[in-house]
Design a protein around this motif. Sequence first.
Motif, mmCIF file in Angstrom:
data_model
loop_
_atom_site.group_PDB
_atom_site.id
_atom_site.type_symbol
_atom_site.label_atom_id
_atom_site.label_comp_id
_atom_site.label_asym_id
_atom_site.label_seq_id
_atom_site.Cartn_x
_atom_site.Cartn_y
_atom_site.Cartn_z
ATOM 1 N N GLN A 288 0.792 -1.300 -0.013
ATOM 2 C CA GLN A 288 -0.038 0.216 -0.117
ATOM 3 C C GLN A 288 0.831 1.104 -0.101
ATOM 4 N N PHE A 289 2.128 1.030 0.427
ATOM 5 C CA PHE A 289 3.003 2.225 0.511
ATOM 6 C C PHE A 289 4.382 1.713 0.243
ATOM 7 N N TYR A 290 5.189 2.757 -0.275
ATOM 8 C CA TYR A 290 6.500 2.382 -0.509
ATOM 9 C C TYR A 290 7.337 3.520 0.194
ATOM 10 N N LEU A 291 8.601 3.140 0.667
ATOM 11 C CA LEU A 291 9.391 3.810 1.620
ATOM 12 C C LEU A 291 10.791 3.766 0.839
ATOM 13 N N ILE A 292 11.506 4.957 0.341
ATOM 14 C CA ILE A 292 12.557 5.149 -0.293
ATOM 15 C C ILE A 292 13.682 6.066 0.502
ATOM 16 N N ILE A 293 14.818 5.411 0.766
ATOM 17 C CA ILE A 293 15.928 6.242 1.354
ATOM 18 C C ILE A 293 16.904 6.543 0.298
ATOM 19 N N SER A 294 17.182 7.813 -0.109
ATOM 20 C CA SER A 294 17.809 8.185 -0.866
ATOM 21 C C SER A 294 19.110 9.374 -0.345
ATOM 22 N N LYS A 295 19.815 9.888 -1.481
ATOM 23 C CA LYS A 295 20.560 11.225 -1.101
ATOM 24 C C LYS A 295 20.677 12.071 -2.008
ATOM 25 N N ILE A 296 20.572 13.510 -1.598
ATOM 26 C CA ILE A 296 20.659 14.520 -2.248
ATOM 27 C C ILE A 296 21.569 15.493 -2.012
ATOM 28 N N GLU A 328 7.865 14.809 -5.569
ATOM 29 C CA GLU A 328 6.809 15.240 -5.726
ATOM 30 C C GLU A 328 5.419 14.515 -5.663
ATOM 31 N N LEU A 329 5.600 13.175 -5.721
ATOM 32 C CA LEU A 329 4.514 12.487 -5.638
ATOM 33 C C LEU A 329 4.358 11.597 -4.078
ATOM 34 N N SER A 330 5.324 12.113 -3.117
ATOM 35 C CA SER A 330 5.382 11.517 -2.020
ATOM 36 C C SER A 330 4.354 11.989 -1.049
ATOM 37 N N SER A 331 3.671 11.523 -0.067
ATOM 38 C CA SER A 331 2.840 11.818 0.849
ATOM 39 C C SER A 331 3.541 12.627 1.827
ATOM 40 N N TRP A 332 4.462 12.343 2.202
ATOM 41 C CA TRP A 332 5.546 13.101 3.315
ATOM 42 C C TRP A 332 6.862 12.622 2.861
ATOM 43 N N SER A 333 7.790 13.428 3.437
ATOM 44 C CA SER A 333 9.219 13.286 3.314
ATOM 45 C C SER A 333 9.980 14.100 4.652
ATOM 46 N N LEU A 356 17.637 11.520 2.210
ATOM 47 C CA LEU A 356 16.202 11.712 1.995
ATOM 48 C C LEU A 356 15.332 10.642 2.183
ATOM 49 N N VAL A 357 14.328 10.692 2.912
ATOM 50 C CA VAL A 357 13.325 9.615 2.994
ATOM 51 C C VAL A 357 12.025 10.263 2.657
ATOM 52 N N MET A 358 11.388 9.218 1.812
ATOM 53 C CA MET A 358 10.285 9.500 1.242
ATOM 54 C C MET A 358 9.196 8.626 1.357
ATOM 55 N N ALA A 359 7.885 8.927 1.501
ATOM 56 C CA ALA A 359 6.774 7.716 1.611
ATOM 57 C C ALA A 359 5.882 7.966 0.344
ATOM 58 N N VAL A 360 5.890 7.019 -0.417
ATOM 59 C CA VAL A 360 5.005 7.137 -1.455
ATOM 60 C C VAL A 360 3.605 6.106 -1.535
ATOM 61 N N ASP A 361 2.548 6.704 -1.484
ATOM 62 C CA ASP A 361 1.307 5.539 -1.837
ATOM 63 C C ASP A 361 1.455 4.951 -3.190
#
Length: 378
Positions: A288-296, A328-333, A356-361
């Motif tokens: 239902q959700f995806y969690l992404i850990i990245s770097k900027i 841009e599509l994330s619910s929160w970050s 950078l941590v993002m939660a995407v529906d």
Amino acid sequence: MDGLSLAYPALHPNLAAEVARRRVFVSRRRRRVTLNFKFFFLEGPFENSFRVARFLFRELVIGNKKRSNRISDTAGCRKSEEVAASCKRTRTTIKEPKSKDVDLVSSSGNGFVDAEGPDSDCDSSDSEGFEGFVQADFVFFDPKLTDFHGVKVLLQAYLDNKEWDLSGFVDLILGQPTVGTVVKIENDEDDGVYSVISCLNLGRYKDHKCIIQLKDYLVKTLHDRDLMDNLMSLVVDLVHDVGLVVSQRVVNLPTQLLPPLYDALFDEIEWATEDEPSKELQDSFRFQFYLIISKIYKHKNADQNKGRIPNGEDAVIYTKPEDELLLELSSWSFCFPLHSQWVATNELKNYRPMGLVMAVDASKVPVFRTQLRSLMAE
């Protein structure tokens, strides 16, 4: 590798149908992307132009893996965007240049790194250039145990400089071959891993040491109380519905690989909901959700100027172009400072590396795939 040809003995009709279905499942997961890389040859003492082409391809496109963590991610992204590429289903070939005797060009002004061949001894100013092409056949493979070292190297800085069970994390990725891909160059004598992508169910592996440490790391790096409830909801309450998307690659990997790479991941997730051997495993991929850990890289004055930098510099530089779409599509970050050592190039002198941590529906995935293909087509 585009397909898998298997022979089966006589089977019960129901079992034969299942085997046939899985044969299609395995066959359609094999993807190959061929890229043509344009560069310049110079006259010189080289007798083996094939060897030079191979050396140039490794230096300019893939980069030296031993020093990849010391090269600016931004420079790598920009360099890969300058590579002319086209997708074909052909085998790897390296086309010979017009001149038999060649040397490598020193071209610091055209976006390529300066490189000298092991036997080079000519002055480029006295030579005439010739155009040539390197054609590389990138092949997508299921992760396997022999990829352990290559995958571990790619994930070395996944959680910054934190000491954690990285080996156990790699084992989880390699132990899930039906969802996940490693990218290699066909017939590469080193069998190097140039990219890895996977998606792990945080609930399925919640008792593994590496996942416990990863969740603890995220909680400690988040200092925004307003977002803490959102994070805790994903890693505790809804943990069985959350997929951790892991995507790491070497500097300079051509961005043209990104659409088929992410298509492969999300296709496999969908197929796994039907092809896994038990209902429990099938359900574990119904995210239902995806969690992404990245770097900027974030400009040091970005917060003070609310994203507007007076001298025209970007507030944020994305090391992975897909991250801008996902954000841009994330619910929160949220972002947090990184502490691992890094080399500040002149381009990045005003920037600082940030996690950078993002939660995407999960419902946003089709939009992301479409946007990613459009971005890479520009």
